[in-house]
Write a protein that holds these residues in place. Structure first.
Motif, PDB file in Angstrom:
ATOM      1  N   CYS A 121      37.628  31.979  42.446  1.00 28.29           N
ATOM      2  CA  CYS A 121      36.592  30.941  42.459  1.00 28.29           C
ATOM      3  C   CYS A 121      37.223  29.583  42.159  1.00 28.29           C
ATOM      4  O   CYS A 121      37.493  28.808  43.058  1.00 28.29           O
ATOM      5  N   GLY A 122      37.471  29.289  40.868  1.00 23.69           N
ATOM      6  CA  GLY A 122      38.128  28.030  40.523  1.00 23.69           C
ATOM      7  C   GLY A 122      39.493  27.967  41.177  1.00 23.69           C
ATOM      8  O   GLY A 122      40.209  28.959  41.196  1.00 23.69           O
ATOM      9  N   SER A 123      39.845  26.835  41.731  1.00 23.66           N
ATOM     10  CA  SER A 123      41.102  26.567  42.455  1.00 23.66           C
ATOM     11  C   SER A 123      41.081  27.077  43.894  1.00 23.66           C
ATOM     12  O   SER A 123      42.005  26.803  44.655  1.00 23.66           O
ATOM     13  N   TYR A 124      40.064  27.838  44.275  1.00 26.28           N
ATOM     14  CA  TYR A 124      39.960  28.325  45.651  1.00 26.28           C
ATOM     15  C   TYR A 124      38.716  27.758  46.321  1.00 26.28           C
ATOM     16  O   TYR A 124      37.716  27.503  45.658  1.00 26.28           O
ATOM     17  N   ALA A 125      38.778  27.631  47.614  1.00 22.62           N
ATOM     18  CA  ALA A 125      37.574  27.305  48.358  1.00 22.62           C
ATOM     19  C   ALA A 125      36.760  28.590  48.518  1.00 22.62           C
ATOM     20  O   ALA A 125      37.320  29.676  48.567  1.00 22.62           O
ATOM     21  N   CYS A 126      35.442  28.441  48.570  1.00 26.72           N
ATOM     22  CA  CYS A 126      34.548  29.590  48.659  1.00 26.72           C
ATOM     23  C   CYS A 126      34.325  29.929  50.130  1.00 26.72           C
ATOM     24  O   CYS A 126      34.036  29.047  50.936  1.00 26.72           O
ATOM     25  N   LEU A 127      34.446  31.189  50.470  1.00 32.37           N
ATOM     26  CA  LEU A 127      34.301  31.569  51.877  1.00 32.37           C
ATOM     27  C   LEU A 127      32.891  32.023  52.235  1.00 32.37           C
ATOM     28  O   LEU A 127      32.569  32.190  53.405  1.00 32.37           O
TER      29      LEU A 127
END
Lengths: 540, 176
Positions: A207-213
């Motif tokens: 979640c944090g540091s990643y884009a949500c798909l």
């Protein structure tokens, strides 16, 4: 040099938490908007959850040449590096945020009155209060969706259910009760159910540091920018790096940019809104100096770039035996979903400034590269070979629970942004020179918060707890540099975030904040962005 | 020097600077410098990586396919930042090993190689060139990234590196 000749009503620079809400609100009211973003427009296809390409941020940060900065941490020799960038892409940092959405409390608007003045700190009361911002918090909440919010209504009229919490939350609740603390469910800008053509959270843990798909995370790309584009009034211009504002008298005429392929160009508009993050907004204003404005635009007070603040970090990790709770991989939810706000005020005799902060519990980031990289350090020393492998095995023989505290970083004269005399970026534009010296009271607050959390972990049955005492921020949350206020001599912006000097210039990123915050600032930045929009179209 | 010649040089230099600012020239130079890794450099990289992440009850860097990772990644902009460090270390190791063994580092006896790398890693070989230890640390980063990234990139063969983390790995960690 391209000049479309088209005159926009509003030109907004930056499409993150400060730029996207104001763009959507103005576009809904019929204004023609040019929304310029330095970074690219990523599709979901570009953003697979690959730890190597995504999480260590090369996709979201300009490289060393394009994002060159001169950074002075305390008295250490300067670093010439691309540190302290929030994400540069359409949607900005909200694409990779964790989405902790807390509202400010009444006392947070008056830190100087409530907590007093102290040496070497420049915190000021805000010229607005909670009543001014409350309706806009509500708007953001109902526009983008926050889990468990009563304001988020599904098509059948019922409210959205809260996100699932990991079983460790029960353990936290029990331990907090013993210590007289009152944990609350963490409000998150992540959907638990399908809503407005966005999917629910998949609980992957990335979640944090990643884009949500799935679209569950309320990034600006998924919410306000989509809303804005649907009006047909917004021209979104990714890969447009604005490097200068051209002013005549007390009005900006046009902005100059490098577009795709480094093609230079310019855009004209009636109103200009800066929302490029506190550091880059200050840099842009300071780089746009003219003979009429020799110290940079909007800088008659000399305060542009001053009073830079972050969130004071205080990270504590507890080690627990594996049988105490399941690992996040094995549970139905990787979200702890617990926070503590009892430590907003710290009644410790050692503190002159008794403002604490908000604690959010979470599991360490699941990225294996990041975790092993962390274990390859022992203080400033590196570890390798058998020692590294043994350390990895020992570390992963426990479960870990982390707490991130969001503590007021007191503005002070040693923490500021100016223009580097030696460093230029790839395009030859002077880079930002950033000086960071956390105030001693902020460092003390961080340590005291950490002590409370170590006690809590002990009550929970931790085998041990580790406090990371590094006082320097990673820089995701930046504030200050263009503080707002009533007096043009002591502030850059008026209470509606319009420049005192330049009548068609507004700033809607977190630069306006005249003090640090005891919460993550993203929600407040978005609410304020809508408030400024309301003022611009005459309904605020 | 005649005034006219001097002015000519000045105008030429200014014109050149305007056309090719220092940052662009540096960037071009860096690109040329970071040509793909040779087989010899890849072989040395794998040997150093095995020293950094050795085989024991769990697989080491070689068994995890670090050589394939380096070969696959060497043309990417992200990996390119490791290449100058790798080249400097390789050249230095080869030069030093030729002094004693009259052969390249990769041909040395494994124990001698390890002893040599011990010296560099512990800071006892800082006299070889300025920054050799930082270059070694960059190779530690490279090894960790290669071993623990998604198998898609060539390292972490069959996701075996992730098994050391907590005995399991989650399907969501996989890129594909």
């Amino acid at each position: 040099m391209s000049d479309t000749g088209k005159m926009y009503d509003v030109c907004i620079i930056g499409s993150g938490a400060g730029g996207a809400p104001v763009a959507a609100a103005l576009a809904r009211n019929g204004l023609k908007i040019a929304l310029l973003e330095r970074g690219p427009l990523y599709s979901d296809r570009d953003l697979k959850k690959d730890e190597l390409t995504v999480c260590r941020m090369p996709m979201f940060k300009p490289d060393d040449a394009q994002g060159a900065r001169e950074i002075h941490y305390g008295n250490a020799p300067p670093l010439f590096t691309n540190h302290l960038w929030t994400a540069t892409c359409v949607g900005g940092g909200t694409r990779v945020m964790s989405g902790f959405f807390f509202r400010m409390k009444e006392e947070d608007f008056k830190p100087r009155t409530r907590f007093g003045a102290i040496d070497n700190a420049a915190h000021q009361d805000w010229p607005i209060d909670l009543a001014d911002l409350q309706p806009y918090y509500d708007c953001v909440e109902s526009d983008i969706g926050i889990d468990g919010s009563a304001l988020v209504k599904k098509s059948n009229g019922s409210s959205m259910t809260p996100l699932k919490a990991h079983p460790v939350s029960t353990l936290i609740d029990t331990a907090c009760a013993q210590l007289g603390l009152h944990p609350i469910p963490t409000p998150r800008a992540v959907l638990s159910e399908e809503w407005k053509n966005r999917g629910p959270c998949s609980y992957s843990g990335f979640c944090g540091s990643y884009a949500c798909l799935t679209g569950a995370k309320a990034s600006m790309h998924e919410t306000y920018i989509k809303d804005a584009l649907e009006t047909g009034n917004v021209t979104l211009l990714p890969d447009h790096y604005v490097y200068s504002l051209e002013a005549r008298g007390n009005a900006i005429q046009r902005v100059h940019f490098f577009g795709p392929g480094n093609a230079p160009g310019k855009i004209r508009a009636r109103i200009f809104i800066l929302a490029c993050s506190s550091i880059e907004t200050a840099r842009l204003l300071l780089n746009s100096h003219t003979t009429e404005h020799p110290d940079g635009l909007a800088n008659s007070s000399g305060l542009v770039g001053k009073n830079l603040t972050f969130t004071m970090p205080s990270e504590v990790t507890g080690f627990f035996k594996k049988d105490l709770f399941p690992s996040p991989n094995a549970a139905s939810s990787p979200f702890v979903q617990r926070s503590i706000q009892d430590l907003h005020i710290l009644n410790d005799d050692d503190l002159s400034y008794k403002r604490g902060g908000t604690v959010v519990f979470l599991f360490p980031h699941p990225n294996p590269i990041q975790r092993v990289m962390m274990l390859s350090y022992s203080g400033n020393q590196r570890i390798w070979g058998k020692r590294l492998k043994d350390r990895i095995r020992e570390y992963f023989s426990y479960n870990h629970l982390m707490s991130d505290s969001f503590i007021d970083f007191l503005p002070n004269p040693q923490t500021f942004v100016t223009i580097s005399k030696t460093t230029r970026d790839y395009w030859g534009i002077p880079s930002a020179r950033i000086h960071i010296v956390p105030h001693l009271e902020s460092i003390k607050s961080a340590r005291i918060m950490a002590k409370h959390l170590v006690s809590l972990y002990n009550v929970m049955g931790a085998v041990g707890a580790y406090y990371n005492p590094n006082p320097f921020t990673a820089g995701e949350l930046q504030h200050g540099t263009c503080r707002f206020g009533n007096d043009p001599k002591t502030s850059v912006l008026d209470p509606f975030c319009r420049s005192h000097d330049i009548k068609n210039l507004f700033v809607t990123d977190a630069s306006f904040m005249p003090s640090g915050l005891p919460i993550p600032s993203t929600f407040t930045t978005m609410a304020n962005s809508l408030r400024v929009a309301g003022h611009i179209y005459g309904k605020g | 020097m005649k005034k006219r010649t001097f002015l000519g040089i000045l105008v030429s230099l200014t014109g050149f600077w305007l056309l090719f600012p220092v940052s662009k020239v540096t960037s071009l130079f860096n690109r040329l410098k970071t040509r793909p890794l040779s087989d010899h450099e890849l072989q040395t990289a794998a040997l150093i990586a095995e020293y950094i992440y050795p085989e024991d009850s769990d697989p080491g860097a070689s068994a995890l396919g670090i050589d394939t990772y380096c070969a696959n990644q060497s043309s990417t902009s992200y990996f390119r930042r490791h290449i100058p460090s790798l080249r400097r270390v390789t050249a230095c190791l080869d030069a030093e090993s030729r002094k004693t063994d009259h052969s390249d580092f990769s041909a040395m006896h494994p124990e001698d190689r390890a002893a040599f790398l011990d010296l560099i890693a512990s800071g006892k070989a800082d006299h070889l060139y300025l920054g050799i230890r930082n270059d070694f640390y960059t190779l530690v980063d490279m090894t960790i990234e290669g071993c623990f990234s998604d198998p898609l990139h060539g390292g972490n063969r069959n996701a075996r590196a992730w098994q050391i983390l907590d005995g399991t790995f989650k399907k969501e960690w996989m890129y594909v």
